[in-house]
Each structure stands twice: as C-alpha cells, then as structure tokens.
Write a protein that holds these residues in place. Structure first.
Motif, short mmCIF file in Angstrom:
data_model
loop_
_atom_site.label_atom_id
_atom_site.label_comp_id
_atom_site.label_asym_id
_atom_site.label_seq_id
_atom_site.Cartn_x
_atom_site.Cartn_y
_atom_site.Cartn_z
N PHE A 28 22.62 97.51 10.08
CA PHE A 28 23.45 97.28 8.90
C PHE A 28 24.81 96.73 9.27
CE2 PHE A 28 20.18 99.26 6.64
CZ PHE A 28 20.45 99.21 5.28
N ILE A 29 25.36 97.13 10.42
CA ILE A 29 26.66 96.60 10.86
C ILE A 29 26.59 95.09 10.96
CG2 ILE A 29 28.21 96.43 12.85
CD1 ILE A 29 27.63 99.43 13.36
N ARG A 30 25.52 94.59 11.55
CA ARG A 30 25.36 93.14 11.73
C ARG A 30 25.08 92.46 10.39
NH1 ARG A 30 26.88 89.08 14.71
NH2 ARG A 30 26.80 90.55 16.43
N GLY A 31 24.39 93.15 9.51
CA GLY A 31 24.08 92.57 8.21
C GLY A 31 22.93 91.58 8.24
N ASP A 32 22.14 91.61 9.30
CA ASP A 32 21.00 90.70 9.41
C ASP A 32 19.83 91.28 8.63
OD1 ASP A 32 19.65 88.37 10.85
OD2 ASP A 32 18.36 90.06 11.36
N VAL A 33 19.49 90.62 7.50
CA VAL A 33 18.48 91.13 6.59
C VAL A 33 17.13 91.33 7.28
CG1 VAL A 33 17.18 90.65 4.47
CG2 VAL A 33 19.63 90.20 4.55
N GLY A 67 30.86 94.10 4.04
CA GLY A 67 30.66 93.06 3.04
C GLY A 67 29.27 92.43 3.06
N HIS A 68 28.28 93.17 3.56
CA HIS A 68 26.91 92.66 3.66
C HIS A 68 26.11 93.05 2.41
CE1 HIS A 68 27.85 91.55 7.71
NE2 HIS A 68 28.09 92.80 8.06
N LYS A 108 21.59 95.62 -0.96
CA LYS A 108 20.60 95.48 -2.03
C LYS A 108 19.23 96.00 -1.60
CE LYS A 108 22.51 91.46 -4.38
NZ LYS A 108 22.25 90.04 -4.71
N LEU A 109 18.94 95.94 -0.32
CA LEU A 109 17.65 96.43 0.17
C LEU A 109 17.46 97.92 -0.11
CD1 LEU A 109 17.43 94.67 3.65
CD2 LEU A 109 16.18 94.08 1.58
N ALA A 111 24.19 102.27 4.91
CA ALA A 111 24.57 101.50 3.73
C ALA A 111 26.08 101.46 3.55
CB ALA A 111 23.90 102.07 2.48
N ASP A 112 26.75 102.58 3.83
CA ASP A 112 28.22 102.60 3.77
C ASP A 112 28.81 101.56 4.72
OD1 ASP A 112 28.23 104.75 1.95
OD2 ASP A 112 28.35 106.24 3.58
N MET A 113 28.24 101.49 5.91
CA MET A 113 28.74 100.55 6.91
C MET A 113 28.50 99.11 6.47
SD MET A 113 27.76 102.67 10.33
CE MET A 113 28.86 101.89 11.49
N ALA A 114 27.36 98.86 5.84
CA ALA A 114 27.08 97.51 5.34
C ALA A 114 28.05 97.14 4.22
CB ALA A 114 25.64 97.43 4.85
N ARG A 115 28.33 98.10 3.34
CA ARG A 115 29.29 97.85 2.26
C ARG A 115 30.67 97.52 2.84
NH1 ARG A 115 26.97 102.38 0.34
NH2 ARG A 115 25.45 102.03 -1.28
N LEU A 116 31.10 98.31 3.80
CA LEU A 116 32.40 98.07 4.44
C LEU A 116 32.46 96.71 5.11
CD1 LEU A 116 33.07 101.60 6.00
CD2 LEU A 116 34.32 100.52 4.10
#
Length: 182
Positions: A130-135, A167-168, A173-174, A160-165
């Motif tokens: 999630f940190i990387r944001g690679d779907v 901006g991913h 959405k997943l 998910a919190d980390m992805a939100r922070l």
C-alpha cells in the motif's frame, strides 16, 4: 568481468578484495538492478557464495532491483534464507512489495516467502504494498488471503491508512467493499 575464476579465487584468498563493500562492490549492482549476463557467471557465483552481511543481503538487493532473473539466480545459490531479515527487520518480499515489483513478490511467495511476518514497526507486506500504491501488487497480496487487512502497525495505522496518507486513491478503493458501515 573477464570470467577468470583462478584470478578471482587468488584475489579473494589473499584478502585483497572486500566482496561486502557497499559503495563500489557487488552489492551496488543488485541495488540498482543493473545486473547483466556477466554477473550471473561462475565467477560471480563464487563471489556471491562468499558474500555475507549483517544488514541487507544479496536477496534484499536483488528484490529491490526488481529483476526476476536476478532474484531467481540468488535463490538458486541456496545461501540466503528467503525470510531473512535486513534493515528494520524487512524481509526480501517486503522489499519487493515496497518497490512495486509484483513479479518478484509472486516468485518469492511461490518459493515459500512468509507473508505473515512484520518488521520492527509492525508493518506487514500489505503495508508495504500500500505504501507504494501499486495496484497490481496490492491485488496480488490481497489474493493470497493470508494477511489481515485490518492489521495495525506499532503506531496504529492499517495498510489502507498508509495508502490514504500517500494519496493512493486507486489502492484505497480496492478495500472499500471490505469496510462495513455501522
């Protein structure tokens, strides 16, 4: 580079080369992903067999570079534990997930990498994906159905919190179908 095994063994035996050198040594080639055919030669295999480090090892560096063939080569040497711990207690599969190298993550999982491990901060492979944001990497990790999507790290953040922070939005959405509104 010329493949002279006798010269390599002599230089290593005389202690004239430090194969653990971080700045100008072999590890740099793994880190940058610049490993090419000469680096998978018998000479390089001999040098990698002698390489030891107490921090990130050859597998961590190969995973960081993201080249599947390089990772396969390092695994074929059978000198590094697939679940070895590096800096901050990261495992090679965490390194690959954080870099967004889905094919390397898939290879490591197929070879027995333990995706349930956490690092010193309590982050698991899902946090790193999630940190990387690679779907694609996130989808693969989620498809394993092994990692708790609600797991919190040491400061209370979920993946998910980390992805939100970060901006991913596509990654966040997943998880939307996974959340239950009360």
């Amino acid at each position: 580079m010329e493949g002279n095994m006798a010269a390599v063994k002599r230089i290593l035996a005389e202690g004239r080369a430090d194969v653990n050198c971080r700045v100008k040594g072999l590890m740099c080639h793994w880190w940058t992903g610049s490993v090419t055919t000469p680096f998978t030669s018998p000479v390089m295999e001999e040098m990698w067999r002698r390489l030891t480090t107490s921090i990130d090892n050859t597998l961590h560096f190969a995973c960081n570079g993201g080249d599947v063939e390089t990772v396969e080569f390092v695994l074929s040497l059978n000198v590094v534990d697939i679940n070895s711990r590096g800096v901050w207690s990261w495992t090679p599969v965490m390194t690959a997930a954080e870099r967004g190298h889905r094919e390397v993550v898939k290879l490591l999982v197929s070879e027995g990498a333990d995706v349930s491990l956490v690092d010193v901060d309590g982050d698991n492979i899902l946090h790193y994906a999630f940190i990387r944001g690679d779907v694609a990497t996130v989808k693969f990790v989620l498809s394993l159905n092994v990692v708790d999507i609600d797991a919190r790290n040491n400061i209370g953040l979920t993946a998910a919190d980390m992805a939100r922070l970060g901006g991913h939005k596509e990654v966040v959405k997943l998880l939307e179908p996974c959340f239950h509104v009360m």
